[in-house]
Design a protein around this motif. Structure first.
Motif, PDB file in Angstrom:
ATOM      1  N   ASN A  51       1.152   3.917  -3.101  1.00  0.00           N
ATOM      2  CA  ASN A  51       0.909   5.346  -2.856  1.00  0.00           C
ATOM      3  C   ASN A  51       2.056   6.190  -3.391  1.00  0.00           C
ATOM      4  O   ASN A  51       1.838   7.260  -3.970  1.00  0.00           O
ATOM      5  CB  ASN A  51       0.715   5.618  -1.361  1.00  0.00           C
TER       6      ASN A  51
ATOM      7  N   GLY B 223      -5.858   2.448   1.378  1.00  0.00           N
ATOM      8  CA  GLY B 223      -4.440   2.110   1.493  1.00  0.00           C
ATOM      9  C   GLY B 223      -3.850   2.494   2.848  1.00  0.00           C
ATOM     10  O   GLY B 223      -3.281   1.642   3.550  1.00  0.00           O
TER      11      GLY B 223
ATOM     12  N   HIS C 115       0.757   8.647  -6.143  1.00  0.00           N
ATOM     13  CA  HIS C 115       0.558  10.004  -5.609  1.00  0.00           C
ATOM     14  C   HIS C 115       1.835  10.832  -5.555  1.00  0.00           C
ATOM     15  O   HIS C 115       1.765  12.039  -5.379  1.00  0.00           O
ATOM     16  CB  HIS C 115      -0.018   9.953  -4.184  1.00  0.00           C
TER      17      HIS C 115
ATOM     18  N   GLU D 279       0.831  -1.204   0.000  1.00  0.00           N
ATOM     19  CA  GLU D 279       0.000   0.000   0.000  1.00  0.00           C
ATOM     20  C   GLU D 279       0.865   1.254   0.000  1.00  0.00           C
ATOM     21  O   GLU D 279       0.566   2.230  -0.694  1.00  0.00           O
ATOM     22  CB  GLU D 279      -0.948   0.008   1.209  1.00  0.00           C
TER      23      GLU D 279
END
Ligand SMILES: Nc1ncnc2c1ncn2[C@@H]1O[C@H](COP(=O)(O)OP(=O)(O)OP(=O)(O)O)[C@@H](O)[C@H]1O
Ligand SMILES: [Mg+2]
Lengths: 143, 111
Positions: A53, A111, A57, A49
């Motif tokens: 990310n 997440g 992101h 997770e």
């Protein structure tokens, strides 16, 4: 358990097809160390997770893993946009994922909650415009 | 008790892996969802995971969340590189022509 082991992974932010590879590699290492499948699963979920990310992101980053007789420690560091409201980001269902990322199955906003659930310790340091560092520890003793 | 191999045979599912996988693992339950981090958080280890997604990330999630297999329902497409990755990571990919609910019902009936 063998003595302390340190591993370093560079996570590419461009290549979505490689997202999750570092987590898969760490899983192999944990298997070879003979850790229980429930511990391996917790570490794998927490790391995956965080890795995803960083890719979706934050345009990638680095992951440092340290394994000793007591725990697995993960440090995930990126120089992405940062998280301005960490409490909000930690909420189940909160996501800023784009449509294209959602179409791949991401963006449920689960997440960070998964990372908290599957780790025994978690801390996020983040500065908007500078980046994010996530610290997690998974104890080896507890099942 | 039902192994992945028995599930494949009795459920009439198609094995998508190019290499014959080790399919003797016992299936604990059936789980349905397409949102990857929900699956990560909630799919039980050893479950048969039913989804309509057939991308690379599905393979990673199955491996890391430790599901017994993935059943790609509704005859959905699976990316070529997902098949490569599945072989590499020992993830078993099955295909069902039926939609998610019917597929899961079938699996549940076999458990
Ligand atoms: N490393 C990061 N850098 C910048 N923002 C982040 C980072 N990690 C998380 N965030 C922010 O926190 C939000 C929540 O993250 P979380 O992982 O819970 O959900 P998601 O990634 O959007 O979707 P999911 O993980 O369910 O696929 C993200 O949408 C994003 O806005
Ligand atoms: Mg996420």
């Amino acid at each position: 358990m063998p003595k302390n082991l340190k591993l370093h992974y560079d996570i590419s932010g461009e290549d979505y097809t490689r997202a999750g590879e570092a987590s898969a590699q760490l899983k192999q290492v944990l298997r070879q160390l003979g850790l229980s499948s429930s511990i391996i699963r917790r570490v794998s979920i927490a790391m995956y997770e965080g890795e995803i990310n960083m890719v979706i992101h934050a345009n990638g980053g680095t992951i440092d893993v340290e394994i000793d007789s007591a725990c697995v420690s993960l440090i995930l560091k990126d120089t992405g946009p940062g998280i301005s409201e960490i409490d909000l980001a930690m909420k189940e269902g909160y996501s800023t994922a784009s449509e294209s990322v959602r179409s791949m199955g991401f963006g449920a906003g689960m997440g960070l909650p998964n990372m908290r659930k599957h780790s025994d310790y978690m801390k996020i340091d983040s500065t908007p415009g500078v980046g994010t560092t996530v610290y997690m520890k998974i104890a080896l003793g507890e099942e | 008790m039902l192994t992945v191999k028995q599930l494949r045979e009795r459920g009439g599912f198609t094995l998508l892996n190019r290499r014959e996988p080790d399919a003797d693992r016992e299936i604990s339950s059936v789980y349905c969802c397409d949102l990857l981090s929900v699956v990560m958080g909630k799919a039980p280890a050893g479950s048969a995971w039913v989804t309509v997604m057939g991308n690379l990330n599905v393979v990673a999630v199955s491996a890391l969340a430790d599901t017994a297999c993935v059943i790609v329902a509704d005859g959905a497409d699976v990316e070529d590189r997902a098949l490569d990755k599945a072989d590499e990571q020992g993830v078993i990919l099955l295909r069902s022509a039926a939609p998610v609910f019917e597929t899961a019902k079938l699996v549940d009936g076999l458990l």
